[in-house]
Write an enzyme that holds these catalytic residues in place. Structure first.
Site, PDB file in Angstrom:
ATOM      1  N   SER A 198       0.797  -1.235   0.000  1.00  8.30           N
ATOM      2  CA  SER A 198       0.000   0.000   0.000  1.00  8.30           C
ATOM      3  C   SER A 198       0.826   1.280   0.000  1.00  8.30           C
ATOM      4  O   SER A 198       0.296   2.356  -0.270  1.00  8.30           O
ATOM      5  CB  SER A 198      -0.937   0.005   1.212  1.00  8.30           C
ATOM      6  OG  SER A 198      -0.189   0.032   2.412  1.00  8.30           O
ATOM      7  N   ASN A 234       6.806  -8.801   1.971  1.00 10.12           N
ATOM      8  CA  ASN A 234       7.494  -7.511   2.097  1.00 10.12           C
ATOM      9  C   ASN A 234       6.965  -6.668   3.257  1.00 10.12           C
ATOM     10  O   ASN A 234       7.646  -5.751   3.718  1.00 10.12           O
ATOM     11  CB  ASN A 234       7.338  -6.760   0.761  1.00 10.12           C
ATOM     12  CG  ASN A 234       7.735  -5.308   0.849  1.00 10.12           C
ATOM     13  OD1 ASN A 234       8.920  -4.988   0.922  1.00 10.12           O
ATOM     14  ND2 ASN A 234       6.752  -4.403   0.885  1.00 10.12           N
ATOM     15  N   SER A 251      16.692  -6.778   5.461  1.00  8.41           N
ATOM     16  CA  SER A 251      17.221  -5.429   5.674  1.00  8.41           C
ATOM     17  C   SER A 251      18.707  -5.531   5.971  1.00  8.41           C
ATOM     18  O   SER A 251      19.160  -6.521   6.560  1.00  8.41           O
ATOM     19  CB  SER A 251      16.527  -4.757   6.866  1.00  8.41           C
ATOM     20  OG  SER A 251      17.221  -3.574   7.233  1.00  8.41           O
ATOM     21  N   TYR A 253      13.726  -5.258  15.598  1.00  7.43           N
ATOM     22  CA  TYR A 253      13.764  -5.172  14.119  1.00  7.43           C
ATOM     23  C   TYR A 253      14.939  -5.977  13.568  1.00  7.43           C
ATOM     24  O   TYR A 253      14.780  -6.782  12.641  1.00  7.43           O
ATOM     25  CB  TYR A 253      13.858  -3.702  13.707  1.00  7.43           C
ATOM     26  CG  TYR A 253      13.772  -3.490  12.212  1.00  7.43           C
ATOM     27  CD1 TYR A 253      12.536  -3.446  11.567  1.00  7.43           C
ATOM     28  CD2 TYR A 253      14.916  -3.326  11.439  1.00  7.43           C
ATOM     29  CE1 TYR A 253      12.455  -3.249  10.190  1.00  7.43           C
ATOM     30  CE2 TYR A 253      14.843  -3.131  10.063  1.00  7.43           C
ATOM     31  CZ  TYR A 253      13.605  -3.086   9.444  1.00  7.43           C
ATOM     32  OH  TYR A 253      13.526  -2.893   8.084  1.00  7.43           O
ATOM     33  N   ALA A 275      16.606  -8.387  14.957  1.00  8.80           N
ATOM     34  CA  ALA A 275      16.396  -9.830  15.183  1.00  8.80           C
ATOM     35  C   ALA A 275      15.437 -10.390  14.145  1.00  8.80           C
ATOM     36  O   ALA A 275      15.644 -11.483  13.597  1.00  8.80           O
ATOM     37  CB  ALA A 275      15.862 -10.069  16.588  1.00  8.80           C
ATOM     38  N   LYS A 331      14.841  -9.354  11.112  1.00  8.18           N
ATOM     39  CA  LYS A 331      15.416  -9.400   9.766  1.00  8.18           C
ATOM     40  C   LYS A 331      16.550 -10.433   9.671  1.00  8.18           C
ATOM     41  O   LYS A 331      16.716 -11.081   8.632  1.00  8.18           O
ATOM     42  CB  LYS A 331      15.907  -8.006   9.357  1.00  8.18           C
ATOM     43  CG  LYS A 331      14.776  -6.980   9.237  1.00  8.18           C
ATOM     44  CD  LYS A 331      13.759  -7.381   8.194  1.00  8.18           C
ATOM     45  CE  LYS A 331      12.700  -6.311   7.955  1.00  8.18           C
ATOM     46  NZ  LYS A 331      11.732  -6.698   6.919  1.00  8.18           N
TER      47      LYS A 331
HETATM   48  N1  NAP Z   1      12.448   1.820   3.609  1.00 10.55           N
HETATM   49  C1  NAP Z   1      13.655   1.304   3.777  1.00 10.55           C
HETATM   50  O1  NAP Z   1      14.675   1.980   3.646  1.00 10.55           O
HETATM   51  C2  NAP Z   1      13.801  -0.158   4.143  1.00 10.55           C
HETATM   52  C3  NAP Z   1      15.090  -0.655   4.294  1.00 10.55           C
HETATM   53  C4  NAP Z   1      15.274  -2.013   4.578  1.00 10.55           C
HETATM   54  C5  NAP Z   1      14.172  -2.826   4.690  1.00 10.55           C
HETATM   55  N2  NAP Z   1      12.924  -2.319   4.573  1.00 10.55           N
HETATM   56  C6  NAP Z   1      11.802  -3.264   4.686  1.00 10.55           C
HETATM   57  O2  NAP Z   1      10.988  -3.094   3.534  1.00 10.55           O
HETATM   58  C7  NAP Z   1       9.667  -3.469   3.851  1.00 10.55           C
HETATM   59  C8  NAP Z   1       8.738  -2.338   3.454  1.00 10.55           C
HETATM   60  O3  NAP Z   1       9.123  -1.211   4.222  1.00 10.55           O
HETATM   61  P1  NAP Z   1       8.661   0.269   3.827  1.00 10.55           P
HETATM   62  O4  NAP Z   1       9.822   1.114   4.020  1.00 10.55           O
HETATM   63  O5  NAP Z   1       7.959   0.249   2.537  1.00 10.55           O
HETATM   64  O6  NAP Z   1       7.609   0.530   5.025  1.00 10.55           O
HETATM   65  P2  NAP Z   1       6.231   1.337   5.016  1.00 10.55           P
HETATM   66  O7  NAP Z   1       6.299   2.450   4.067  1.00 10.55           O
HETATM   67  O8  NAP Z   1       5.892   1.599   6.447  1.00 10.55           O
HETATM   68  O9  NAP Z   1       5.189   0.235   4.435  1.00 10.55           O
HETATM   69  C9  NAP Z   1       4.909  -0.920   5.173  1.00 10.55           C
HETATM   70  C10 NAP Z   1       3.861  -1.731   4.437  1.00 10.55           C
HETATM   71  O10 NAP Z   1       3.532  -2.917   5.183  1.00 10.55           O
HETATM   72  C11 NAP Z   1       2.124  -2.955   5.430  1.00 10.55           C
HETATM   73  N3  NAP Z   1       1.888  -3.625   6.702  1.00 10.55           N
HETATM   74  C12 NAP Z   1       2.396  -3.305   7.920  1.00 10.55           C
HETATM   75  N4  NAP Z   1       1.942  -4.158   8.849  1.00 10.55           N
HETATM   76  C13 NAP Z   1       1.134  -5.050   8.210  1.00 10.55           C
HETATM   77  C14 NAP Z   1       0.369  -6.160   8.627  1.00 10.55           C
HETATM   78  N5  NAP Z   1       0.338  -6.564   9.907  1.00 10.55           N
HETATM   79  N6  NAP Z   1      -0.364  -6.835   7.709  1.00 10.55           N
HETATM   80  C15 NAP Z   1      -0.359  -6.455   6.407  1.00 10.55           C
HETATM   81  N7  NAP Z   1       0.360  -5.407   5.950  1.00 10.55           N
HETATM   82  C16 NAP Z   1       1.087  -4.721   6.852  1.00 10.55           C
HETATM   83  C17 NAP Z   1       1.708  -1.484   5.413  1.00 10.55           C
HETATM   84  O11 NAP Z   1       0.343  -1.286   5.131  1.00 10.55           O
HETATM   85  P3  NAP Z   1      -0.807  -1.140   6.268  1.00 10.55           P
HETATM   86  O12 NAP Z   1      -0.243  -0.287   7.355  1.00 10.55           O
HETATM   87  O13 NAP Z   1      -1.951  -0.572   5.551  1.00 10.55           O
HETATM   88  O14 NAP Z   1      -1.072  -2.554   6.715  1.00 10.55           O
HETATM   89  C18 NAP Z   1       2.554  -0.975   4.252  1.00 10.55           C
HETATM   90  O15 NAP Z   1       1.964  -1.355   3.028  1.00 10.55           O
HETATM   91  C19 NAP Z   1       9.653  -3.792   5.332  1.00 10.55           C
HETATM   92  O16 NAP Z   1       9.787  -5.176   5.515  1.00 10.55           O
HETATM   93  C20 NAP Z   1      10.878  -3.061   5.856  1.00 10.55           C
HETATM   94  O17 NAP Z   1      11.367  -3.653   7.021  1.00 10.55           O
HETATM   95  C21 NAP Z   1      12.709  -0.995   4.297  1.00 10.55           C
END
Ligand code: NAP
Length: 259
Positions: free
Chosen positions: A28, A100, A151, A164, A166, A168
């Site tokens: 989303s 994801n 991550s 977090y 742990a 990942k």
């Molecule tokens: N951004 C970065 O730099 C970065 C770096 C390394 C790893 N990551 C990883 O990449 C992934 C995406 O991160 P992001 O940065 O895109 O985060 P984000 O912008 O906060 O998006 C998180 C997504 O996960 C959904 N979500 C959260 N809890 C959920 C649940 N219980 N059930 C279903 N959907 C859920 C959220 O939608 P709803 O809240 O509507 O459910 C949203 O679509 C994560 O695993 C994060 O750890 C991100």
């Protein structure tokens, strides 16, 4: 909704995913929205998953190709099975499952990390990945692809991020074990470990001059990841070109883990 990354009309592609039926959780906003665009631009059929139906519908309306919206909590045992069944009903099968969705609700030492928060992070970031893998393996045929979003913080833990980091690091161990379990079924299991990308999850870090400078100081390319930097890595792991790649971790981090 918080800020959204601007999506170019045609991102660079990392593998042929034309016609692939892809389940994508966390679709989303943030990285998931970016992946949804990348796969849709490349001709994939995408099942968009998160808890917030209205946001998923907004993403679905932006995409150039067909998609299915499935709203629910990935940490729920039954929901992943429902997503698998809905995808099979809509697309006739599932070729790729990208787990994801992730959260990082606290940056604090153990004294200020409540046990309930620790459990919540592990549930969403790690257990939900296992539940997704279970559901995917039930419906996938040989050639199936499981991809987890890890991550760099799983490999190089950050202060105040015990839950977090742990979760990942746990994903990597889980993916390697699942790669052994699912190889006889012809399913590969891999992890993409992003570095620091501009997304709503990172707003607190990016908006802090001190934290932002520390991140860029460690990132060899001295910049945040942007919309063109991620989807190609997932597309490679989702495509037929990666048939002999399983149990791998692909860092997409601009060199963050080098220094
Ligand atoms: N951004 C970065 O730099 C970065 C770096 C390394 C790893 N990551 C990883 O990449 C992934 C995406 O991160 P992001 O940065 O895109 O985060 P984000 O912008 O906060 O998006 C998180 C997504 O996960 C959904 N979500 C959260 N809890 C959920 C649940 N219980 N059930 C279903 N959907 C859920 C959220 O939608 P709803 O809240 O509507 O459910 C949203 O679509 C994560 O695993 C994060 O750890 C991100």
């Amino acid at each position: 909704m918080s800020h959204q990354i601007e999506i170019p009309p045609l991102m660079p592609q990392g593998g042929n995913v034309q016609g692939k039926r892809v389940v994508l959780t966390g679709a989303s906003r943030g990285l998931g929205r970016l992946l949804a665009h990348g796969f849709s631009q490349a001709g994939a059929l995408v099942t968009l998953v998160s808890r917030t139906e209205a946001d998923l519908k907004t993403v679905a309306a932006e995409l150039p190709g067909p998609s299915l919206v499935c709203a629910g909590d990935v940490a729920d045992d039954d929901f992943n099975e429902q997503v698998a069944d809905a995808s099979v009903a809509e697309w006739g099968g599932v070729d790729v499952w990208i787990a994801n969705a992730g959260i990082s609700p606290v940056v604090a030492g153990p004294d200020r990390t409540e046990p309930s928060v620790w459990r919540q992070v592990l549930e969403v970031n790690l257990t939900a990945g296992f539940l997704g893998a279970r559901a995917a393996a039930r419906v996938m045929e040989p050639g199936g692809r499981l991809i987890f979003t890890g991550s760099v913080l799983g490999e190089r833990p950050g202060k105040g991020l015990s839950a977090y980091s742990a979760s990942k690091a746990g994903l990597v161990g889980m993916a390697k074990s699942l790669a052994l379990d699912l190889a006889p079924q012809g399913i590969t299991v891999n992890v993409v470990a992003p570095g620091w990308f501009d997304s709503p999850l990172m707003d607190g870090w990016k908006n802090s001059p001190k934290l932002s400078a520390a991140i860029l100081g460690h990132t060899a390319q001295q910049r945040w990841g942007d919309a063109t930097d991620l989807a190609g890595a997932y597309q490679f792991l989702a495509s037929d070109a990666s048939a002999f790649v399983t149990g791998a971790v692909l860092n997409v981090d601009g060199g963050y883990l080098l220094a």
